[in-house]
Design an enzyme around this catalytic site. Structure first.
Site, mmCIF file in Angstrom:
data_model
loop_
_atom_site.group_PDB
_atom_site.id
_atom_site.type_symbol
_atom_site.label_atom_id
_atom_site.label_comp_id
_atom_site.label_asym_id
_atom_site.label_seq_id
_atom_site.Cartn_x
_atom_site.Cartn_y
_atom_site.Cartn_z
ATOM 1 N N GLY A 17 0.833 -1.207 0.000
ATOM 2 C CA GLY A 17 0.000 0.000 0.000
ATOM 3 C C GLY A 17 0.861 1.247 0.000
ATOM 4 N N ASN A 18 0.280 2.372 0.341
ATOM 5 C CA ASN A 18 1.065 3.606 0.473
ATOM 6 C C ASN A 18 0.454 4.496 1.545
ATOM 7 O OD1 ASN A 18 -0.806 5.633 -0.831
ATOM 8 N ND2 ASN A 18 -0.576 4.171 -2.519
ATOM 9 N N ARG A 19 1.084 5.632 1.819
ATOM 10 C CA ARG A 19 0.728 6.435 2.987
ATOM 11 C C ARG A 19 -0.394 7.441 2.753
ATOM 12 N NH1 ARG A 19 6.286 8.539 5.366
ATOM 13 N NH2 ARG A 19 4.800 9.698 6.642
ATOM 14 N N SER A 20 -1.086 7.363 1.622
ATOM 15 C CA SER A 20 -2.190 8.299 1.380
ATOM 16 C C SER A 20 -3.295 8.093 2.416
ATOM 17 C CB SER A 20 -2.749 8.063 -0.029
ATOM 18 O OG SER A 20 -3.978 8.730 -0.168
ATOM 19 N N ALA A 84 -3.753 8.043 -4.690
ATOM 20 C CA ALA A 84 -2.356 7.629 -4.834
ATOM 21 C C ALA A 84 -2.399 6.174 -5.313
ATOM 22 C CB ALA A 84 -1.632 7.745 -3.504
#
Ligand code: C5P
Length: 213
Positions: A17-20, A84
C-alpha cells in the site's frame, strides 16, 4: 473524484500500500458537492466518513479503481484524480499465506494501468485534473506529467515531513497549459475549496473555447 491509496494483495493477509490518508480527495469531493456538483467519490481503503451529499464507491486495488472510474467517466464532465494509485501489483497473488523459508523472497511486480491515461483515451473524455506528489523538483515533474498524461490541470505538492501524506495540511501549486497559480499552504479543506473554484473556472473556459471553435 478518486481518493486514497490502493492496496495490492500479496497473499490473504499481506498487501503493498502507500501512505495516502484520502483526506485531500475527500476534501475535494466535499468542496465540489458544496459548490453544487453531483459527485461520485471512488475511494481506496481509508478511515474517513463520506462527505455529505456525495455518492461513494469503495475499491481496494488499482484495477478495481480503474474499472470503477471508467464506469462513471463517460458521463462525467470532470475527473479529479486525487488517489495515490499503486504503480505496481504482485503478478501472482498467493491464495494461501506465504511461509518463511529461511531464504530471500522475491515478488514479481507488474505495472498497473494508468487510470488517468485510460480516461484520457475515452472518445468523450471529461476535463482531467491530476495530482503530483513529489519529493523534489515539484514544478518540473508536474509540468512534465501535465503534458505526458494530457491533463487539463495538475495540482502539485511537495511531500515532506509535515505536509502532504498523512497530514491535515498541504501546499498546492496549480499548473495548466497556459499558466500557473500557487495556492500556498493551508488546511486541506481550505485548499480543496480554492482548487474546486479554479477547476470550475478553467472548465468553463474550456467549454466556451470548444463552443466558439
Ligand atoms: O505518475 P504519478 O503517479 O505521480 O501521477 C499522479 C497522477 O496520476 C495522480 O493524479 C494519480 O491519481 C494518477 N495516477 C493514475 N493511475 C496510476 C498512477 C497515477 O491515474 N496508475
Amino acid at each position: 473524484v478518486s481518493a486514497g491509496p490502493t492496496y495490492e494483495d500479496i497473499d490473504p493477509v499481506r498487501f503493498i500500500g502507500n501512505r495516502s490518508s484520502g483526506r485531500m480527495g475527500f476534501a475535494v469531493a466535499e468542496a465540489a458537492a458544496q459548490a453544487g456538483a453531483k459527485v461520485t467519490l471512488i475511494s481506496g481503503p481509508v478511515n474517513l466518513p463520506t462527505p455529505h451529499g456525495v455518492d461513494r464507491v469503495n475499491v481496494r486495488s488499482a484495477r478495481q479503481m480503474c474499472d470503477a472510474v471508467l464506469a462513471v467517466s463517460g458521463r462525467s464532465d470532470i475527473f479529479i484524480s486525487a488517489a495515490a494509485v499503486g504503480d505496481y501489483r504482485v503478478e501472482a497473488r498467493s491464495p494461501t499465506k506465504l511461509k518463511k523459508t529461511g531464504k530471500p523472497l522475491s515478488l514479481e511486480l507488474i505495472q498497473n494501468p494508468d487510470i488517468l491515461a485510460e480516461v484520457a483515451a475515452l472518445p468523450k473524455r471529461p476535463f482531467l485534473v491530476g495530482f503530483a506528489a513529489e519529493t523534489k523538483d515539484v514544478e518540473r515533474y508536474a509540468r512534465d506529467k501535465l503534458e505526458r498524461k494530457k491533463l487539463d490541470m495538475i495540482a502539485a505538492n511537495l511531500v515532506g515531513t509535515d505536509l502532504g501524506f498523512e497530514s491535515s495540511e498541504n501546499a498546492l501549486l496549480l499548473l495548466w497549459q497556459e499558466g500557473s497559480e500557487d495556492l500556498g499552504q493551508a488546511d486541506k479543506k481550505v485548499l480543496a475549496r480554492a482548487l474546486v473554484e479554479r477547476i470550475a473556472s478553467r472548465f468553463h473556459t474550456s467549454i466556451d473555447k470548444v463552443a466558439t471553435e
